[in-house]
Design a protein around this motif. Structure first.
Motif, PDB file in Angstrom:
ATOM      1  N   THR A 147      30.421  34.196  48.856  1.00  0.00           N
ATOM      2  CA  THR A 147      30.752  34.714  47.424  1.00  0.00           C
ATOM      3  C   THR A 147      31.567  35.694  47.301  1.00  0.00           C
ATOM      4  O   THR A 147      31.656  36.648  48.158  1.00  0.00           O
ATOM      5  N   ASP A 148      32.540  35.657  46.126  1.00  0.00           N
ATOM      6  CA  ASP A 148      33.529  36.810  45.983  1.00  0.00           C
ATOM      7  C   ASP A 148      32.618  38.250  45.483  1.00  0.00           C
ATOM      8  O   ASP A 148      31.905  38.049  44.574  1.00  0.00           O
ATOM      9  N   ARG A 180      32.898  42.473  45.215  1.00  0.00           N
ATOM     10  CA  ARG A 180      33.885  43.698  45.020  1.00  0.00           C
ATOM     11  C   ARG A 180      32.948  44.672  44.298  1.00  0.00           C
ATOM     12  O   ARG A 180      32.183  44.476  43.459  1.00  0.00           O
TER      13      ARG A 180
END
Length: 277
Positions: free
Chosen positions: A127-128, A130
């Motif tokens: 999963t991205d 950030r």
């Protein structure tokens, strides 16, 4: 623009124009049409529960006194609009984590977000993820979840991270924000949340940059002094709120509970004037 300055001087005519009785029905259909489907709600709640369980293994392995995961934002206040852009999840960390980061140098808040991100990567390797200012973002295919790390102070208040300008902790009171909106919503038979959702729809179609919490705070303020707040005349409600909003350009609003200020600016004012006209 005298009509804007005296937005509260509009008067309802004595005789309703033809077709007036259909306005509440049409707006009821609109509000229903922008509701988030149950399948999307279930998906969002499943994602949130998975994140909470993943973080609990790291930060609360022996259990907790207060449930650490709380829905905030539009999901917590029931002001979602379909399609729902993101889900805000406040996650309460134990006091020892605060003490551990207090001994560090540099931007402690940014370091904390990075630690949460790496701990979540164990469960969500594809999963991205950030860090983004005050949250850790998990960008799932179906929904984006923003995790807000928080601490409970000795005085019982909540503080959250802000990585901007070297980092700081700031006060947060999602319960007070919810109660402020909920009181107005009950007093006006659902007008407060309905108005917020309609304005979020306008924001989406017009592209203006106004956060959802600004609509919530301003809707409560507007309805408290609006003489027709209890009437189902949604078209005039939206119109008069746009006039009210336009006149609040370049002013401050304040978060319930904490008094934290937010400057509204005026970049969005031309779009509000256009919509009003």
């Amino acid at each position: 623009m005298n009509a804007l300055v005296t937005w509260n001087s509009f008067r309802i005519p004595q005789a309703a124009p033809p077709g007036w009785q259909y306005v509440p029905t049409r707006f009821a259909r609109l509000l229903h049409g922008i509701s988030v489907p149950q399948s999307h709600i279930d998906d969002g709640l499943t994602k949130a529960l998975g994140i909470i369980n993943a973080l609990n293994k790291v930060y609360w392995p022996l259990g907790w006194i207060e449930p650490p995961g709380k829905l905030v934002g539009s999901w917590g206040k029931a002001t979602r609009v379909h399609p729902s852009g993101d889900l805000d999840l406040l996650y309460l960390l134990p006091p020892e984590v605060f003490r551990r980061f207090a001994t560090r140098h540099g931007n402690r808040q940014s370091q904390l977000l990075q630690e949460l991100k790496e701990n979540l990567r164990v469960t969500y390797p594809r999963t991205d993820l950030r860090g983004d200012g005050q949250v850790v973002v998990l960008d799932f295919f179906s929904i984006k979840v923003e995790v807000v790390p928080a601490f409970r102070t000795v005085a019982g208040r909540l503080i959250t991270c802000d990585t901007n300008n070297g980092g700081r902790y700031k006060g947060s009171d999602p319960a007070a924000e919810y109660a402020n909106l909920d009181r107005a919503d009950h007093a006006t038979f659902g007008r407060a949340r309905g108005l917020v959702r309609l304005m979020k729809l306008w924001r989406r179609t017009s592209g203006v940059d106004i956060p959802s919490f600004a609509f919530e705070i301003l809707a409560v303020e507007f309805l408290a002094n609006y003489e027709h707040a209890h009437q189902p005349w949604w078209d005039w409600l939206v119109r008069d709120f746009l006039a009210f909003l336009y006149n609040r350009a370049d002013t401050w609003i304040f978060f319930p509970g904490t008094g934290e200020p937010y400057w509204l600016g005026r970049q969005w004012a031309p779009a509000a004037l256009k919509a009003l006209r």
